[in-house]
Scaffold this motif. Sequence first.
Motif, PDB file in Angstrom:
ATOM      1  N   GLY A 178       3.859 100.684   7.757  1.00  0.00           N
ATOM      2  CA  GLY A 178       4.737  99.825   6.968  1.00  0.00           C
ATOM      3  C   GLY A 178       5.526 100.621   5.940  1.00  0.00           C
ATOM      4  O   GLY A 178       6.710 100.387   5.722  1.00  0.00           O
ATOM      5  N   THR A 179       4.864 101.588   5.318  1.00  0.00           N
ATOM      6  CA  THR A 179       5.543 102.420   4.325  1.00  0.00           C
ATOM      7  C   THR A 179       6.675 103.213   4.972  1.00  0.00           C
ATOM      8  O   THR A 179       7.804 103.232   4.475  1.00  0.00           O
ATOM      9  CB  THR A 179       4.546 103.415   3.705  1.00  0.00           C
ATOM     10  OG1 THR A 179       3.451 102.686   3.210  1.00  0.00           O
ATOM     11  CG2 THR A 179       5.202 104.202   2.598  1.00  0.00           C
ATOM     12  N   VAL A 203       9.365 117.015   4.610  1.00  0.00           N
ATOM     13  CA  VAL A 203       8.710 117.338   3.344  1.00  0.00           C
ATOM     14  C   VAL A 203       9.578 116.958   2.156  1.00  0.00           C
ATOM     15  O   VAL A 203       9.078 116.465   1.139  1.00  0.00           O
ATOM     16  CB  VAL A 203       8.355 118.843   3.311  1.00  0.00           C
ATOM     17  CG1 VAL A 203       7.791 119.223   1.954  1.00  0.00           C
ATOM     18  CG2 VAL A 203       7.354 119.163   4.405  1.00  0.00           C
ATOM     19  N   LYS A 204      10.898 117.193   2.281  1.00  0.00           N
ATOM     20  CA  LYS A 204      11.753 116.996   1.112  1.00  0.00           C
ATOM     21  C   LYS A 204      12.322 115.588   0.999  1.00  0.00           C
ATOM     22  O   LYS A 204      12.694 115.173  -0.094  1.00  0.00           O
ATOM     23  CB  LYS A 204      12.919 117.988   1.166  1.00  0.00           C
ATOM     24  CG  LYS A 204      12.449 119.413   0.911  1.00  0.00           C
ATOM     25  CD  LYS A 204      13.606 120.352   0.743  1.00  0.00           C
ATOM     26  CE  LYS A 204      13.109 121.736   0.394  1.00  0.00           C
ATOM     27  NZ  LYS A 204      14.160 122.739   0.580  1.00  0.00           N
ATOM     28  N   SER A 210       7.691 108.354   0.345  1.00  0.00           N
ATOM     29  CA  SER A 210       6.527 107.581   0.789  1.00  0.00           C
ATOM     30  C   SER A 210       5.331 107.751  -0.145  1.00  0.00           C
ATOM     31  O   SER A 210       4.261 107.219   0.126  1.00  0.00           O
ATOM     32  CB  SER A 210       6.146 107.982   2.207  1.00  0.00           C
ATOM     33  OG  SER A 210       5.925 109.366   2.284  1.00  0.00           O
ATOM     34  N   LEU A 211       5.517 108.493  -1.238  1.00  0.00           N
ATOM     35  CA  LEU A 211       4.371 108.787  -2.108  1.00  0.00           C
ATOM     36  C   LEU A 211       3.663 107.534  -2.609  1.00  0.00           C
ATOM     37  O   LEU A 211       2.427 107.452  -2.586  1.00  0.00           O
ATOM     38  CB  LEU A 211       4.822 109.626  -3.316  1.00  0.00           C
ATOM     39  CG  LEU A 211       4.783 111.138  -3.102  1.00  0.00           C
ATOM     40  CD1 LEU A 211       5.129 111.855  -4.391  1.00  0.00           C
ATOM     41  CD2 LEU A 211       3.417 111.571  -2.598  1.00  0.00           C
ATOM     42  N   ALA A 212       4.435 106.536  -3.025  1.00  0.00           N
ATOM     43  CA  ALA A 212       3.813 105.323  -3.558  1.00  0.00           C
ATOM     44  C   ALA A 212       2.959 104.656  -2.488  1.00  0.00           C
ATOM     45  O   ALA A 212       1.833 104.223  -2.752  1.00  0.00           O
ATOM     46  CB  ALA A 212       4.888 104.360  -4.064  1.00  0.00           C
ATOM     47  N   GLY A 213       3.488 104.612  -1.280  1.00  0.00           N
ATOM     48  CA  GLY A 213       2.733 104.006  -0.183  1.00  0.00           C
ATOM     49  C   GLY A 213       1.489 104.800   0.141  1.00  0.00           C
ATOM     50  O   GLY A 213       0.416 104.230   0.372  1.00  0.00           O
ATOM     51  N   LEU A 214       1.619 106.125   0.134  1.00  0.00           N
ATOM     52  CA  LEU A 214       0.452 106.974   0.406  1.00  0.00           C
ATOM     53  C   LEU A 214      -0.619 106.749  -0.648  1.00  0.00           C
ATOM     54  O   LEU A 214      -1.806 106.654  -0.333  1.00  0.00           O
ATOM     55  CB  LEU A 214       0.862 108.448   0.421  1.00  0.00           C
ATOM     56  CG  LEU A 214       1.720 108.913   1.601  1.00  0.00           C
ATOM     57  CD1 LEU A 214       2.111 110.376   1.427  1.00  0.00           C
ATOM     58  CD2 LEU A 214       0.984 108.728   2.911  1.00  0.00           C
ATOM     59  N   ALA A 215      -0.173 106.638  -1.902  1.00  0.00           N
ATOM     60  CA  ALA A 215      -1.140 106.420  -2.981  1.00  0.00           C
ATOM     61  C   ALA A 215      -1.856 105.090  -2.785  1.00  0.00           C
ATOM     62  O   ALA A 215      -3.090 105.005  -2.902  1.00  0.00           O
ATOM     63  CB  ALA A 215      -0.427 106.437  -4.331  1.00  0.00           C
ATOM     64  N   ALA A 216      -1.087 104.055  -2.443  1.00  0.00           N
ATOM     65  CA  ALA A 216      -1.709 102.744  -2.224  1.00  0.00           C
ATOM     66  C   ALA A 216      -2.720 102.829  -1.085  1.00  0.00           C
ATOM     67  O   ALA A 216      -3.838 102.303  -1.190  1.00  0.00           O
ATOM     68  CB  ALA A 216      -0.646 101.697  -1.899  1.00  0.00           C
ATOM     69  N   GLY A 217      -2.334 103.521  -0.006  1.00  0.00           N
ATOM     70  CA  GLY A 217      -3.241 103.667   1.134  1.00  0.00           C
ATOM     71  C   GLY A 217      -4.504 104.411   0.740  1.00  0.00           C
ATOM     72  O   GLY A 217      -5.615 104.018   1.109  1.00  0.00           O
TER      73      GLY A 217
END
Lengths: 291, 272
Positions: A178-179, A203-204, A210-217
């Motif tokens: 989803g992210t 990477v760039k 997607s950092l926010a989504g990764l953090a939520a995950g």
Amino acid sequence: MKTAEKTGVVLAEKKVDQKKMRAKVKRVLLFLSIIAIILLILIPIYLLFKISVSASQDILTQHPPFLIKNFTWKHWLKILSAGQIWNPLWKSVIVASMVALLGIIIAAPGAYVISRLPKKIKYGVLLAIFSTRMFPEVGIALPISVTFIKWGLLDTNLGLVLAHLIRVLPLMAWVLTGTFDTIPRDLEQSAVVDGCNKIQALVKVVLPLSLAGLAAGAILSWLESWNEFTYAIYLCLADTTLPIKTYYYISRGNWFESAAYAVFLTFPVMIITFVLQNYLKSDYLSGALKY
Amino acid sequence: MILPLILFILGFTLLPVLQCIFYSFQDRITEEFPTLANYRLIVGNPKFGDALKNTLIVTAIGLTLEMGGGLLIALLLTVSSKIKGLFRTITMIPMGVPTIVSGVIMLYIFSSNGYFNEFLYRIGVIKLPIDWAQGGIRTLLMVAVADMWKVTPLVVILLLSGLESIPANIYEASAMDGASPYQHFFFITLPLIKPFFTIALILRAIDAFRIFELPMVLAGRNTMFLGTYAYSEYFDYNNIHSSGAASTILLILIAIFVFSYVVTVGAKEVDE
């Protein structure tokens, strides 16, 4: 004529009054039912806290009072000073953090690939992965624990991490797809046009977005592992996690210790859930739970 | 890049499930395969029959309570009021409570000198305390209520996202045409949230069949469920084959439910 008009007006007023009354009654009923639901949700949590800070004569009686009568930190201090809690606590923290980290490392690249698949295949793959959460855990935990005995992974952190990943990875793949869906492909392509190679574009451009989504995950996975019970009870013998330790005190019938342990177990989750609340309604989940 | 994910799921989920099914058809002593001996063994055990019955009953009661309660709360959350934000936050709290902790809490509430009995005593309904864990329908009700407290927020979230996806102008248009609130509910709201309802029901049903922690804490060894039965066969009797058989039956039960539900009710919605 006039009287007829007057009665008409009076009737109309009466009707308006009735409508107002009804609206008022409705609002009161609505308010009362909301209050009732709030109480039903909060009272059990209050009772848990109350037991963990009450002197024993308030609890071990035929008619326990609903309010805190004799307040004491005794049970909390006892647990902290007895030192039984530190090993399980530490184990839970380590396992949950490793699960979150490994979960991201394994699931994020996979989720990225899935999100770039053609639409029809994509939902098929996602559904197939997610439907593995339908299998009964006692059925998976049994062969896993038999295998882990052979591999010497019983009672180790690594073994438990692997087992928790079984639960966590499908969820991660679901959320992270989803992210990545929210990041338009055009962005990567324009980065490539501007002279990035594919890896650099990932990477760039994709990663920072997607950092926010990764953090939520990662946080969701951490919580899943922190709360997990079934695999832990199959795979831990001497070196247990916090939920299993709590269960141990429950099965010994020790009210105060299990209450205090339960409070300690709940604290981090409550805090994280409150922080995470905004994510729960935001695109990261609703985007993943697309119907 | 997707390979590690796929390999992990194959090796650590699908393979164990197949192994578990394999154990269930393997003879305990001769290791002969295939055999139905394990199934004969557990079907002949009255404890297993009870476990199966308890699982089905708790699933039925639990799902009814949770879907009903979830729909009610979700509807209340769509009505604007001053405390809506606070209400929403509070309804999500049980989701943050670990299942084992919700079990501990319910144990205190439903124990014979617990707070539910005390509440009933104070409002004058009962004179003597009720033993909720003694078995039978009381214990099943207790487990279902405990489960409801913990998981209804998930149902609320799913149904709420359904309710919020209904455009306001549909209601306006039907109000123009003279529809009553009841007609609104039955002819607009319900049909439009059906896909969300389906998803919530399937997710909940799967978890309800697999219920494990709450019975472990609340019901003890007297009232078994399929999950706790499989656990007890392994840990108390050290029999991986009968435990595997119980798990396989649980798996079949879940599969039958999901497939029949998807086929009869929600095929189109789930496809989307």
